[in-house]
Scaffold this motif. Structure first.
Motif, mmCIF file in Angstrom:
data_model
loop_
_atom_site.group_PDB
_atom_site.id
_atom_site.type_symbol
_atom_site.label_atom_id
_atom_site.label_comp_id
_atom_site.label_asym_id
_atom_site.label_seq_id
_atom_site.Cartn_x
_atom_site.Cartn_y
_atom_site.Cartn_z
ATOM 1 N N UNK A 84 12.200 6.066 -1.296
ATOM 2 C CA UNK A 84 11.787 6.606 -0.004
ATOM 3 C C UNK A 84 10.272 6.775 0.066
ATOM 4 N N UNK A 85 9.659 7.243 -1.023
ATOM 5 C CA UNK A 85 8.210 7.410 -1.050
ATOM 6 C C UNK A 85 7.510 6.069 -0.851
ATOM 7 N N UNK A 86 8.034 5.039 -1.513
ATOM 8 C CA UNK A 86 7.436 3.709 -1.373
ATOM 9 C C UNK A 86 7.595 3.190 0.054
ATOM 10 N N UNK A 87 8.775 3.400 0.636
ATOM 11 C CA UNK A 87 8.997 2.968 2.020
ATOM 12 C C UNK A 87 8.046 3.669 2.982
ATOM 13 N N UNK A 88 7.849 4.970 2.766
ATOM 14 C CA UNK A 88 6.940 5.733 3.636
ATOM 15 C C UNK A 88 5.525 5.190 3.520
ATOM 16 N N UNK A 89 5.078 4.964 2.283
ATOM 17 C CA UNK A 89 3.724 4.459 2.078
ATOM 18 C C UNK A 89 3.537 3.093 2.732
ATOM 19 N N UNK A 90 4.579 2.262 2.732
ATOM 20 C CA UNK A 90 4.469 0.927 3.319
ATOM 21 C C UNK A 90 4.321 0.964 4.832
ATOM 22 N N UNK A 91 4.668 2.095 5.459
ATOM 23 C CA UNK A 91 4.553 2.187 6.916
ATOM 24 C C UNK A 91 3.125 2.436 7.384
ATOM 25 N N UNK A 92 2.251 2.829 6.465
ATOM 26 C CA UNK A 92 0.889 3.197 6.857
ATOM 27 C C UNK A 92 0.164 2.046 7.540
ATOM 28 N N UNK A 93 0.268 0.843 6.991
ATOM 29 C CA UNK A 93 -0.419 -0.301 7.587
ATOM 30 C C UNK A 93 0.114 -0.601 8.979
ATOM 31 N N UNK A 94 1.449 -0.558 9.136
ATOM 32 C CA UNK A 94 2.044 -0.842 10.453
ATOM 33 C C UNK A 94 1.605 0.171 11.487
ATOM 34 N N UNK A 95 1.394 1.419 11.078
ATOM 35 C CA UNK A 95 1.002 2.464 12.013
ATOM 36 C C UNK A 95 -0.513 2.619 12.133
#
Length: 531
Positions: free
Chosen positions: A93-104
């Motif tokens: 979950x932590x990795x998934x959250x971090x991966x959203x930073x670029x998209x947002x």
């Protein structure tokens, strides 16, 4: 007020992340390694959660759980808590959250990192940030460079911003605040009785003709029940017929007592290995009075199916017919086993048990109909003025005493005052339909229009007392507290739904080997305190 609720949720959501982060700040910790290829625990959209990341996080959680339980936490406890699976899920979950930073388009500037570190109490002296202390702690205490430390700190701040963006839509209306206040201040107490099929199972039967007809017309239902019960009811586990020689060790035995017991079991083992008949040695030397006369015969022993405990079961299953076990110790003392006959696991096929399942389902349906009829009859008696306690008397029990008869025969139970929040009723648990029926009534002595069905159980009750909330007494301070609580709940729901969506859309591969408690990183054998 909304910012307060939001900050509280952020702290809650990132509690595990922060703890992992803090515990990771150790010499050589995975949190500050570059992500070079190594054994992996999971792949998340192509990005690695490494084995060392997982081992570090699991070690931290293991220590936390151990501290919570007074230092008494074992690998068996961790297995029961599903600790490895939950740890890996958190890392994914932590990795998934971090991966959203670029998209947002979310970034954290150098100034934000510096400000966050300066405000962190762990880097302050006398309430003020001290750079020299910070530098010594990072380089000497955590064993890494300032640059590497701040890169990881930035990554956690990015996660926090991503979560804030995800939960920003949590709003609560004034009507929702009033409704929550009302639910919190409404109260009721009832006398109730439970009527379910289990209570009437011995009062119904199933004829051969009924079973035959049901089996013909309910094939799918029977097959479904078979699948549900296959492992627990219809699978006979592998077992080994064994004999045992036991030398008892009393609880809290002294070192001398344990040494004397060990000498006795070693003498028995030596006689058996020297050629004496195992059963005769057991009759002469075993201290288990229940099996001594039969030469230590324990019968067939299977995992989870015997009264002898896991340690003895594991030893028995490892043996082959004719083999002797090594001397081993469990909570009752020292033992040595001899295996005599192996019984392989066997699954009874559906065709062999079809009629038995059909008979069970027929009787279950009849018992359910009887329970419903009894509930309707009970309610009819209440309408004539009878008290529930006179129909089904209250059974007195001592405080803390568990009374199984409450589940096998109807009896009246009286509650203290409870509230509608969560649909919880004392002595029953979560029962939203029953709770709604209770709070739909307003006058003490009132009864429902019909028995309340909750699952396969019917409830009949009479209202003992009823407290009404007055929304006009909702003051500003309490209104703020209620609103903050509701916002926190909505943010939690938004977060859970959002992360679940990320997981469903992601390509996640977990290394099942890493989740084993017998092999792999973070097993008890290397001691969590090594990290």
């Amino acid at each position: 007020m909304r910012s307060n609720a939001k900050s509280s949720l952020i702290a809650l959501i990132f509690g595990a992340i922060i703890l992992t982060f803090v515990f990771s700040f150790g010499r050589g910790s995975s949190g500050f390694r570059t992500r070079t290829p190594e054994t992996w625990a999971a792949r998340v959209n192509g990005e690695l959660v490494t084995a060392s990341d997982f081992a570090q996080a699991y070690s931290s959680r293991f220590r936390q759980m151990s501290a919570m339980r007074g230092g008494k936490y074992t690998t068996d406890n961790a297995r029961q808590d599903n600790l490895k699976v939950e740890t890996l899920k958190s890392l994914v979950d932590q990795e998934l959250i971090a991966q959203q930073a670029d998209d947002l388009g979310i970034r954290v500037s150098d100034a934000e990192v510096a400000d966050a570190i300066a405000r962190s109490p762990q880097f302050q002296q006398d309430g003020k940030f001290d750079f020299d202390y910070y530098k010594r702690l990072v380089e000497n205490g955590y064993g890494m460079s300032i640059k590497r430390f701040e890169e990881t700190y930035r990554r956690d701040l990015v996660r926090g911003k991503v979560v804030q963006a995800a939960i920003a839509g949590a709003n609560v209306s004034d009507d929702e605040v009033k409704a929550a206040y009302t639910a919190q201040h409404e109260g009721a107490a009832i006398a109730w009785v439970r009527l379910n099929p289990f209570m009437f199972r011995d009062k119904v039967g199933a004829s051969d003709a009924e079973v035959e007809e049901f089996a013909k017309s309910h094939g799918d239902e029977i097959a479904k029940r078979y699948e549900e019960e296959k492992a627990a009811r219809w699978t006979q586990p592998a077992a080994m017929k064994v004999r045992a020689i036991t030398i008892s060790v009393p609880p809290n035995a002294s070192g001398e007592q344990e040494k004397a017991a060990r000498e006795k079991i070693d003498q028995a083992a030596a006689e058996v290995k020297g050629g004496k008949d195992f059963a005769e040695v057991a009759k002469a030397r075993s201290e288990d009075q229940a099996t001594k006369a039969t030469g230590g015969d324990l019968g067939f022993v299977a995992r989870g199916q015997s009264p002898y405990g896991k340690t003895l079961e594991d030893q028995a299953i490892r043996l082959k017919p004719g083999q002797l076990s090594d001397v081993f110790k469990d909570r009752s003392g020292f033992h040595i086993l001899k295996a005599e006959e192996e019984r392989p696991a066997r699954l009874q096929p559906l065709d062999d048990v079809r009629k038995q399942i059909a008979a069970d389902l027929v009787k279950s349906q009849k018992a359910k109909e009887v329970a419903k009829q009894k509930a309707e009859e009970t309610l009819a008696q209440l309408r004539t003025g009878k008290r529930l306690q006179d129909i089904y008397p209250v059974k007195k029990t001592e405080p803390g005493q568990f009374d199984f008869s409450a589940f096998t025969a109807p009896q009246t139970t009286e509650t203290e005052t409870f509230h509608p929040m969560g649909g919880y009723i004392p002595g029953i648990g979560q029962a939203p339909k029953l709770s709604a029926a209770v709070f739909a009534l307003t006058q003490p002595g009132a009864i429902p229009a019909a028995p309340v069905e909750e699952g396969d159980t019917w409830y009949v009750f009479r209202l003992k007392s009823r407290e009404r909330a007055d929304p006009s007494k909702l003051e500003a301070e309490e209104s703020k507290a209620v609103r903050d609580r509701l916002i926190g709940q909505k943010q939690g729901e938004l977060y859970a739904k959002w992360v679940e969506g990320l997981r469903k859309r992601a390509k996640i591969v977990e290394n099942e080997h890493m989740l084993s408690y017998d092999v792999g990183p973070a097993h008890e054998a290397y001691s969590p305190d090594d990290f």
